[in-house]
Design a protein around this motif. Structure first.
Motif, PDB file in Angstrom:
ATOM      1  N   ASP A 173       0.832  -1.213   0.000  1.00 48.75           N
ATOM      2  CA  ASP A 173       0.000   0.000   0.000  1.00 48.75           C
ATOM      3  C   ASP A 173       0.859   1.253   0.000  1.00 48.75           C
ATOM      4  OD1 ASP A 173      -2.545  -1.482   2.129  1.00 48.75           O
ATOM      5  OD2 ASP A 173      -2.361  -1.402  -0.045  1.00 48.75           O
ATOM      6  N   PHE A 174       1.954   1.226   0.767  1.00 47.26           N
ATOM      7  CA  PHE A 174       2.827   2.403   0.784  1.00 47.26           C
ATOM      8  C   PHE A 174       3.481   2.595  -0.577  1.00 47.26           C
ATOM      9  CE2 PHE A 174       2.293   3.306   5.147  1.00 47.26           C
ATOM     10  CZ  PHE A 174       2.226   2.107   5.823  1.00 47.26           C
ATOM     11  N   VAL A 175       3.874   1.493  -1.180  1.00 49.61           N
ATOM     12  CA  VAL A 175       4.523   1.593  -2.485  1.00 49.61           C
ATOM     13  C   VAL A 175       3.529   2.076  -3.531  1.00 49.61           C
ATOM     14  CG1 VAL A 175       5.711   0.302  -4.291  1.00 49.61           C
ATOM     15  CG2 VAL A 175       6.175  -0.210  -1.885  1.00 49.61           C
ATOM     16  N   ILE A 176       2.319   1.571  -3.464  1.00 48.17           N
ATOM     17  CA  ILE A 176       1.286   1.993  -4.413  1.00 48.17           C
ATOM     18  C   ILE A 176       1.027   3.488  -4.275  1.00 48.17           C
ATOM     19  CG2 ILE A 176      -1.160   1.813  -5.017  1.00 48.17           C
ATOM     20  CD1 ILE A 176      -0.941  -1.166  -4.205  1.00 48.17           C
ATOM     21  N   ARG A 177       1.001   3.957  -3.016  1.00 45.95           N
ATOM     22  CA  ARG A 177       0.755   5.383  -2.812  1.00 45.95           C
ATOM     23  C   ARG A 177       1.885   6.201  -3.436  1.00 45.95           C
ATOM     24  NH1 ARG A 177       0.261   5.229   2.459  1.00 45.95           N
ATOM     25  NH2 ARG A 177      -1.904   4.586   2.258  1.00 45.95           N
ATOM     26  N   ALA A 178       3.097   5.760  -3.192  1.00 49.65           N
ATOM     27  CA  ALA A 178       4.237   6.479  -3.772  1.00 49.65           C
ATOM     28  C   ALA A 178       4.186   6.413  -5.292  1.00 49.65           C
ATOM     29  CB  ALA A 178       5.555   5.875  -3.267  1.00 49.65           C
ATOM     30  N   TYR A 179       3.836   5.257  -5.811  1.00 44.43           N
ATOM     31  CA  TYR A 179       3.721   5.101  -7.261  1.00 44.43           C
ATOM     32  C   TYR A 179       2.699   6.091  -7.821  1.00 44.43           C
ATOM     33  CZ  TYR A 179       2.137   2.986 -11.652  1.00 44.43           C
ATOM     34  OH  TYR A 179       1.768   2.783 -12.961  1.00 44.43           O
ATOM     35  N   ASP A 180       1.530   6.164  -7.199  1.00 44.61           N
ATOM     36  CA  ASP A 180       0.490   7.091  -7.663  1.00 44.61           C
ATOM     37  C   ASP A 180       1.003   8.516  -7.655  1.00 44.61           C
ATOM     38  OD1 ASP A 180      -2.366   5.373  -6.114  1.00 44.61           O
ATOM     39  OD2 ASP A 180      -1.270   5.005  -7.983  1.00 44.61           O
ATOM     40  N   GLN A 181       1.700   8.879  -6.578  1.00 47.27           N
ATOM     41  CA  GLN A 181       2.188  10.250  -6.473  1.00 47.27           C
ATOM     42  C   GLN A 181       3.286  10.532  -7.494  1.00 47.27           C
ATOM     43  OE1 GLN A 181       3.299  10.548  -2.357  1.00 47.27           O
ATOM     44  NE2 GLN A 181       1.180  10.546  -1.626  1.00 47.27           N
ATOM     45  N   LEU A 182       4.146   9.543  -7.728  1.00 45.01           N
ATOM     46  CA  LEU A 182       5.193   9.729  -8.735  1.00 45.01           C
ATOM     47  C   LEU A 182       4.580   9.920 -10.112  1.00 45.01           C
ATOM     48  CD1 LEU A 182       7.740   7.044  -7.510  1.00 45.01           C
ATOM     49  CD2 LEU A 182       8.229   9.480  -7.764  1.00 45.01           C
ATOM     50  N   VAL A 183       3.633   9.071 -10.450  1.00 45.00           N
ATOM     51  CA  VAL A 183       2.978   9.179 -11.757  1.00 45.00           C
ATOM     52  C   VAL A 183       2.310  10.533 -11.907  1.00 45.00           C
ATOM     53  CG1 VAL A 183       1.090   8.293 -13.176  1.00 45.00           C
ATOM     54  CG2 VAL A 183       2.654   6.708 -12.057  1.00 45.00           C
ATOM     55  N   ALA A 184       1.584  10.946 -10.884  1.00 46.13           N
ATOM     56  CA  ALA A 184       0.872  12.227 -10.958  1.00 46.13           C
ATOM     57  C   ALA A 184       1.859  13.375 -11.109  1.00 46.13           C
ATOM     58  CB  ALA A 184       0.012  12.412  -9.708  1.00 46.13           C
ATOM     59  N   ALA A 185       2.939  13.338 -10.336  1.00 53.04           N
ATOM     60  CA  ALA A 185       3.911  14.442 -10.369  1.00 53.04           C
ATOM     61  C   ALA A 185       4.582  14.523 -11.734  1.00 53.04           C
ATOM     62  CB  ALA A 185       4.954  14.243  -9.276  1.00 53.04           C
ATOM     63  N   PHE A 186       4.950  13.390 -12.285  1.00 55.88           N
ATOM     64  CA  PHE A 186       5.655  13.413 -13.561  1.00 55.88           C
ATOM     65  C   PHE A 186       4.722  13.751 -14.709  1.00 55.88           C
ATOM     66  CE2 PHE A 186      10.139  11.954 -13.342  1.00 55.88           C
ATOM     67  CZ  PHE A 186      10.262  11.986 -11.966  1.00 55.88           C
ATOM     68  N   LEU A 194      16.504  16.370 -15.648  1.00 56.58           N
ATOM     69  CA  LEU A 194      17.095  15.356 -14.770  1.00 56.58           C
ATOM     70  C   LEU A 194      17.075  15.797 -13.310  1.00 56.58           C
ATOM     71  CD1 LEU A 194      18.738  12.799 -14.165  1.00 56.58           C
ATOM     72  CD2 LEU A 194      20.786  14.041 -14.903  1.00 56.58           C
ATOM     73  N   HIS A 195      17.492  17.033 -13.065  1.00 58.48           N
ATOM     74  CA  HIS A 195      17.625  17.483 -11.681  1.00 58.48           C
ATOM     75  C   HIS A 195      16.261  17.663 -11.008  1.00 58.48           C
ATOM     76  CE1 HIS A 195      21.895  17.860 -12.268  1.00 58.48           C
ATOM     77  NE2 HIS A 195      21.676  18.580 -13.347  1.00 58.48           N
ATOM     78  N   GLU A 196      15.317  18.224 -11.768  1.00 68.39           N
ATOM     79  CA  GLU A 196      13.960  18.384 -11.230  1.00 68.39           C
ATOM     80  C   GLU A 196      13.340  17.017 -10.953  1.00 68.39           C
ATOM     81  OE1 GLU A 196      12.588  22.422 -13.690  1.00 68.39           O
ATOM     82  OE2 GLU A 196      12.361  20.420 -14.580  1.00 68.39           O
ATOM     83  N   ALA A 197      13.567  16.079 -11.861  1.00 72.99           N
ATOM     84  CA  ALA A 197      12.998  14.739 -11.710  1.00 72.99           C
ATOM     85  C   ALA A 197      13.587  14.035 -10.493  1.00 72.99           C
ATOM     86  CB  ALA A 197      13.262  13.921 -12.971  1.00 72.99           C
ATOM     87  N   HIS A 198      14.897  14.204 -10.323  1.00 74.02           N
ATOM     88  CA  HIS A 198      15.554  13.552  -9.190  1.00 74.02           C
ATOM     89  C   HIS A 198      15.006  14.091  -7.877  1.00 74.02           C
ATOM     90  CE1 HIS A 198      18.733  12.051  -6.561  1.00 74.02           C
ATOM     91  NE2 HIS A 198      19.073  11.242  -7.540  1.00 74.02           N
ATOM     92  N   ALA A 199      14.880  15.412  -7.820  1.00 67.40           N
ATOM     93  CA  ALA A 199      14.386  16.036  -6.591  1.00 67.40           C
ATOM     94  C   ALA A 199      12.941  15.624  -6.316  1.00 67.40           C
ATOM     95  CB  ALA A 199      14.496  17.559  -6.698  1.00 67.40           C
ATOM     96  N   THR A 200      12.136  15.558  -7.357  1.00 67.38           N
ATOM     97  CA  THR A 200      10.725  15.181  -7.191  1.00 67.38           C
ATOM     98  C   THR A 200      10.606  13.742  -6.707  1.00 67.38           C
ATOM     99  OG1 THR A 200      10.035  16.719  -8.923  1.00 67.38           O
ATOM    100  CG2 THR A 200       8.526  14.915  -8.400  1.00 67.38           C
ATOM    101  N   ALA A 201      11.354  12.864  -7.322  1.00 67.69           N
ATOM    102  CA  ALA A 201      11.290  11.453  -6.913  1.00 67.69           C
ATOM    103  C   ALA A 201      11.770  11.281  -5.479  1.00 67.69           C
ATOM    104  CB  ALA A 201      12.129  10.606  -7.871  1.00 67.69           C
ATOM    105  N   ARG A 202      12.845  11.958  -5.134  1.00 72.84           N
ATOM    106  CA  ARG A 202      13.405  11.868  -3.785  1.00 72.84           C
ATOM    107  C   ARG A 202      12.379  12.346  -2.757  1.00 72.84           C
ATOM    108  NH1 ARG A 202      16.803   8.884  -3.208  1.00 72.84           N
ATOM    109  NH2 ARG A 202      15.431   8.158  -1.602  1.00 72.84           N
ATOM    110  N   ARG A 203      11.741  13.479  -3.067  1.00 74.63           N
ATOM    111  CA  ARG A 203      10.774  14.063  -2.136  1.00 74.63           C
ATOM    112  C   ARG A 203       9.605  13.111  -1.893  1.00 74.63           C
ATOM    113  NH1 ARG A 203       6.388  16.485  -3.731  1.00 74.63           N
ATOM    114  NH2 ARG A 203       7.219  16.956  -5.827  1.00 74.63           N
ATOM    115  N   ILE A 204       9.096  12.501  -2.959  1.00 72.16           N
ATOM    116  CA  ILE A 204       7.932  11.621  -2.828  1.00 72.16           C
ATOM    117  C   ILE A 204       8.289  10.347  -2.076  1.00 72.16           C
ATOM    118  CG2 ILE A 204       6.347  10.142  -4.159  1.00 72.16           C
ATOM    119  CD1 ILE A 204       6.226  12.423  -6.227  1.00 72.16           C
ATOM    120  N   LEU A 205       9.444   9.801  -2.362  1.00 71.35           N
ATOM    121  CA  LEU A 205       9.858   8.583  -1.662  1.00 71.35           C
ATOM    122  C   LEU A 205      10.023   8.864  -0.162  1.00 71.35           C
ATOM    123  CD1 LEU A 205      12.454   7.184  -4.223  1.00 71.35           C
ATOM    124  CD2 LEU A 205      10.202   6.234  -3.695  1.00 71.35           C
TER     125      LEU A 205
END
Lengths: 251, 176
Positions: A173-186, A194-205
Motif C-alpha cells: 500500500d505504501f509503495v502503491i501510494r508512492a507510485y500514484d504520487q510519482l505518476v501524478a507528479a511526472f 534530470l535534476h527536477e525529476a531527481h528532486a521530485t522522486a526523492r521528495r515523494i519517496l
C-alpha cells in the motif's frame, strides 16, 4: 426478403483492415541502426543490474511512466514485464483454477475484489463483458494477490494460499501510494529535466518513508531532455530514463 | 551477448514496428514502443523462448499498448480510416460490389469494437501479425491449447456480434 449479401467470415475480413499490411516495407536500415544504438545505450545505462542470484527464477518489474500529457511514448504498462512473483501484482482469475485464464492489473488502492470486479465488467477477464461473480481474494506465496470466483467450495487454502486480510497494512500500500504520487507528479509537467525529476522522486519517496534508490545517467542527451520513470519495487529503485520532448497532443 | 542481441534486433525490429504502428498510427510513438520493448528484451534476453521470439515480443508490446488510453483512441480512428479506404481497395473476390463491401466492413468493424480488449487483441494477433502455434501462445503467455481455445472463443464472439449487427441493419432496410 432474403439478405442479398454473401456470407462473410468476419475474421477473414479483418485481414484487409490491417493498417500496415506489409511489415517488410518498414525495413529502414538507417532508422533501425539509430534505434539499436539508442536501445543499447538505454539498456546499459546506469541502472542497477538486477541480480539473478535468487534460487527461484523471478521476473523483475520495471515500470516506465510517461512524463507530461503527451509523452505517452514511454508509458509502458505496469504489467508489461511483471512477473508472478511481484508483491504488488493483482491477478484476476476467470475461474477458480490455477490453470485459469487471468488478467493482471496495475496496482491500485482499494479492495482487490472490487478492482477485479471492474475488470469483469470491462470484459478483460474472460474476453466478454459480464457482471462479476462473487469473488474471493487470496495472497499467493510470494505475496501477490489473486482474486478468484468464489464458487462453492472455493477457498484460498485449496491452493495453499492465505486469505487476504483487507484490514492489514501491506507494504504494498505504501509503495502503491508512492507510485500514484510519482505518476501524478511526472505527468503534471510537460517535461521534467534530470535534476527536477531527481528532486521530485526523492521528495515523494521520503514522504512515504521509502528508503529507495533514485538512479539514472549523469546527464540526459540533448535529444531526450525529459525524464520518465522506471520503478522496480523488488529492488527498491526508481530509475530516471531520458525520453524525447514530444509535440503537443495530436488528439 | 551483444552480438546475439543485435542479430535478434535486426530480425524482429521491423515486424515489431509494424505491430506498434498498427496500434498507434504514430511513427514516433511506435519507435518509442519498439525501443522500450527491445530494452526489455535485452534485459530478459535469456528468458526469450527461442522457438517463439516474435510471439514473446508481441506479448510484451501488447501489454504496453493496451494499457495506454491514447493508443486506444488512436486505434479507433485508424479503424475508421481503414473502413473509408476500403471502398476503393480490392478485396476478397466473392464480394459482389464495393457498396456491399464497405457496408460489410463497417459491420465487421462495429462487431469488432463490441468485443472485450483481450478478444480484440487475440484476433489482431491472428489476423494482422499472422501468429499461430507457439508464437501465439508466447504472445498470450499461455499454452498452445489454451491459445487455440482463446482464438476459437474470440472468433465465435466476433461472428455472433457480426450477425447481430448485420441482422439489425437488414431489419432497418426492411422497415424502410
Amino acid at each position: 426478403m432474403n439478405d442479398p449479401r454473401p456470407e462473410l467470415d468476419p475474421l477473414s475480413a479483418l485481414g484487409p483492415l490491417n493498417p500496415v499490411p506489409d511489415a517488410e516495407a518498414l525495413r529502414d536500415p538507417a532508422r533501425s541502426a539509430e534505434l539499436l544504438r539508442r536501445v543499447l545505450s538505454d539498456a546499459t545505462a546506469s541502472v542497477r543490474v538486477l541480480p539473478s542470484s535468487r534460487q527461484r527464477r523471478q521476473r523483475r518489474i520495471i515500470v516506465v511512466v510517461a512524463v507530461g500529457a503527451v509523452a505517452a511514448a514511454a508509458a509502458f504498462a505496469w504489467v508489461a514485464v511483471r512477473g508472478h512473483d511481484d508483491p504488488l501484482s493483482l491477478s484476476c482469475y476467470a475461474t477458480a483454477s490455477l490453470e485459469s485464464d487471468r488478467t493482471q492489473v496495475p496496482p491500485a488502492h482499494g479492495d482487490p475484489r472490487n478492482i477485479c470486479a471492474s475488470e469483469w465488467v470491462a470484459g478483460r477477464v474472460t474476453g466478454t463483458r459480464s457482471d462479476p461473480p462473487p469473488l474471493i481474494a487470496c495472497v499467493r506465496d510470494e505475496g501477490s494477490v489473486a482474486v478468484l470466483p468464489a464458487t462453492r467450495g472455493t477457498a484460498c487454502s485449496r491452493f495453499g494460499w492465505a486469505d487476504l486480510d483487507p484490514n492489514a497494512n501491506r507494504q504494498a500500500d505504501f509503495v502503491i501510494r508512492a507510485y500514484d504520487q510519482l505518476v501524478a507528479a511526472f505527468r503534471s509537467e510537460p517535461c521534467l529535466d534530470l535534476h527536477e525529476a531527481h528532486a521530485t522522486a526523492r521528495r515523494i519517496l521520503e514522504a512515504n518513508n521509502l528508503d529507495w534508490i533514485v538512479s539514472g545517467p549523469p546527464e540526459f542527451p540533448a535529444e531526450r531532455p525529459c525524464a520518465s520513470l522506471a520503478i522496480d519495487p523488488n529492488e527498491r529503485t526508481v530509475t530516471l530514463v531520458p525520453v524525447p520532448r514530444l509535440p503537443a497532443a495530436d488528439g | 551477448m551483444e552480438r546475439a542481441f543485435v542479430a535478434f534486433f535486426n530480425e524482429h525490429e521491423h515486424k515489431l514496428r509494424a505491430f506498434a504502428l498498427r496500434r498507434t498510427a504514430s511513427p514516433a510513438w511506435a519507435d518509442e514502443i519498439v525501443a522500450g520493448v527491445m530494452v526489455i528484451a535485452w534485459r530478459r534476453f535469456n528468458d526469450i523462448p527461442p522457438e517463439a521470439p516474435f510471439g514473446w515480443l508481441c506479448g510484451v508490446a501488447f501489454r504496453v499498448a493496451r494499457n495506454d488510453e491514447r493508443g486506444r483512441r488512436r486505434y479507433v480512428r485508424l479503424i475508421d480510416q481503414a473502413v473509408a479506404e476500403a471502398e476503393t481497395r480490392p478485396l476478397v473476390a466473392y464480394l459482389e460490389s464495393d457498396a456491399l463491401l464497405a457496408e460489410q466492413l463497417e459491420a465487421v468493424v462495429a462487431a469488432f469494437q463490441v468485443l472485450g480488449d483481450l478478444d480484440q487483441e487475440v484476433l489482431r494477433l491472428v489476423a494482422w501479425e499472422g501468429l499461430n502455434g507457439r508464437d501465439l501462445a508466447a504472445a498470450l503467455d499461455t499454452s498452445e491449447p489454451a491459445a487455440r481455445k482463446r482464438v476459437s472463443r474470440a472468433r465465435e464472439r466476433l461472428r455472433a456480434a457480426y450477425l447481430a449487427v448485420t441482422t439489425d441493419s437488414v431489419d432497418d432496410r426492411r422497415a424502410r
